[in-house]
Write an enzyme that holds these catalytic residues in place. Sequence first.
Site, mmCIF file in Angstrom:
data_model
loop_
_atom_site.group_PDB
_atom_site.id
_atom_site.type_symbol
_atom_site.label_atom_id
_atom_site.label_comp_id
_atom_site.label_asym_id
_atom_site.label_seq_id
_atom_site.Cartn_x
_atom_site.Cartn_y
_atom_site.Cartn_z
ATOM 1 N N TYR A 196 4.575 -18.325 3.856
ATOM 2 C CA TYR A 196 5.840 -18.641 4.523
ATOM 3 C C TYR A 196 5.736 -20.003 5.212
ATOM 4 O O TYR A 196 6.583 -20.879 5.019
ATOM 5 C CB TYR A 196 6.149 -17.540 5.550
ATOM 6 C CG TYR A 196 7.477 -17.703 6.246
ATOM 7 C CD1 TYR A 196 8.616 -17.069 5.766
ATOM 8 C CD2 TYR A 196 7.598 -18.500 7.379
ATOM 9 C CE1 TYR A 196 9.833 -17.212 6.411
ATOM 10 C CE2 TYR A 196 8.810 -18.652 8.025
ATOM 11 C CZ TYR A 196 9.921 -18.007 7.540
ATOM 12 O OH TYR A 196 11.134 -18.164 8.172
ATOM 13 N N SER A 209 9.800 -6.374 13.176
ATOM 14 C CA SER A 209 9.255 -7.143 14.297
ATOM 15 C C SER A 209 10.375 -7.741 15.150
ATOM 16 O O SER A 209 10.301 -7.720 16.385
ATOM 17 C CB SER A 209 8.296 -8.232 13.806
ATOM 18 O OG SER A 209 8.886 -8.968 12.782
ATOM 19 N N ASP A 233 16.502 -13.346 11.759
ATOM 20 C CA ASP A 233 16.219 -11.923 12.005
ATOM 21 C C ASP A 233 16.547 -11.535 13.434
ATOM 22 O O ASP A 233 17.189 -10.511 13.692
ATOM 23 C CB ASP A 233 14.741 -11.627 11.731
ATOM 24 C CG ASP A 233 14.328 -12.001 10.326
ATOM 25 O OD1 ASP A 233 15.213 -12.292 9.507
ATOM 26 O OD2 ASP A 233 13.114 -12.005 10.056
ATOM 27 N N HIS A 274 15.693 -18.144 3.078
ATOM 28 C CA HIS A 274 14.855 -19.315 3.354
ATOM 29 C C HIS A 274 15.719 -20.548 3.630
ATOM 30 O O HIS A 274 15.347 -21.676 3.299
ATOM 31 C CB HIS A 274 13.857 -19.571 2.218
ATOM 32 C CG HIS A 274 12.745 -18.557 2.219
ATOM 33 N ND1 HIS A 274 11.656 -18.646 3.041
ATOM 34 C CD2 HIS A 274 12.594 -17.395 1.529
ATOM 35 C CE1 HIS A 274 10.855 -17.607 2.847
ATOM 36 N NE2 HIS A 274 11.406 -16.818 1.936
ATOM 37 N N GLY A 312 6.593 -3.698 8.902
ATOM 38 C CA GLY A 312 6.259 -4.783 7.979
ATOM 39 C C GLY A 312 6.908 -4.631 6.614
ATOM 40 O O GLY A 312 6.402 -5.115 5.616
#
Length: 392
Positions: A229, A129, A179, A36, A123
Amino acid sequence: MNKQQLIDEFVNLYGGDKETVRVFASPGRVNLIGEHTDYNGGFVFPAALTMGTTIALRVRNDRVLRMKATDLDGIVEADLNTPEKYKDLFWGNYQVGVAVELEKNGYEISGCDMLYDDTLPHGGGLSSSAAIEVATALALATISNEKKGINKEIDMIEMAKIGQKAENNYIGVNCGIMDQFASAMGKKNHVIFLDCKDLSYKLIPLNITGYKIVISNTNKKRSLADSKYNERRCECEDALSKLNTVIDYDYLGVIPTQVFEQHKNVIGDEIKIKRAEHVVYECDRVLKSIEALENNDILKFGELMNSSHNSLRDLYEVTGIELDTLVDEARKVDGCIGSRMTGAGFGGCTVSIVKDEAVEQFKEIVGKNYTEKIGYAPSFYVSDLGDGGREI
Ligand code: GLA
């Protein structure tokens, strides 16, 4: 499924000859530390896995994407002349989002027949993704360049940004760049030390002889993850704007810890102070981790991973009973030197550093204890670190 098997299955499904089928691949990622922090202009330390997405595809003469996944029934069709229609697809919407963003960047998107083979849990917190986004972006951009006679290598950082924008603008998740960057830019046996404020990065060889990276999946269905998120992101933005009434920084992730301590009370809200505190100290932990690995101090690295999880649990509050149980049980196993959640949290996976000879015992003990406490079993992956997106 290997390349040949995928091409065979493609031809069974769509017909035609094998010679006109192209194959592209992009991996998932595991983040070792720095959670994060990406959307706060901070540091992250992810690596590409060998598990990911492989696409077999053939160009069509229209603007329709026909997509099938090897593990899902049915072919999804998306007409790129009306892209807004596909936002709520159960599967296939990331691909449409990528096509839309590529067009904004000047690429010409051709229709394609496509078969996707995913080796990542859907997921499951290992960026399935991002793997789909980057592989799709690379494939469609490559075809666009060929069609236009542009003879230059695809810029993989651009592909990462396209994937992120697809997620931000089309899917509606305000994710950072980590990511997609890891999926696009990963390198076998290396970890990426990425500075998210300007995307400068360094590939660092992972020297942990005698240890394995063990990924444990909570197998929890991740509900509400996206809204939580986005909520964390807003809390960080608020904290920064309050801090900037007395100091002047572009991102939370670049504020030195001492400066933060001096001024944190100006944030004026206990929860937002905790969120910001996590970000500031997590960035510091990434720097200390790089230093520890450079000094071959793997134990220190393990300790930093533990502190990272504790901070995500207590300050950022994105763990939950499933991730905390996996981590608690992992830490009890002899030979596990550090364990933390990886990715967005609220479910998904943990990453642990485990001595080679303790891996089997680790899976057994953590598996048993987690199942007793949570009521269903976790899954384990001992994945190698692989290469980023490419045509194969
Ligand atoms: C998700 C997002 C990333 C990053 C992590 C948390 O994986 O896609 O951009 O913010 O969560 O570190």
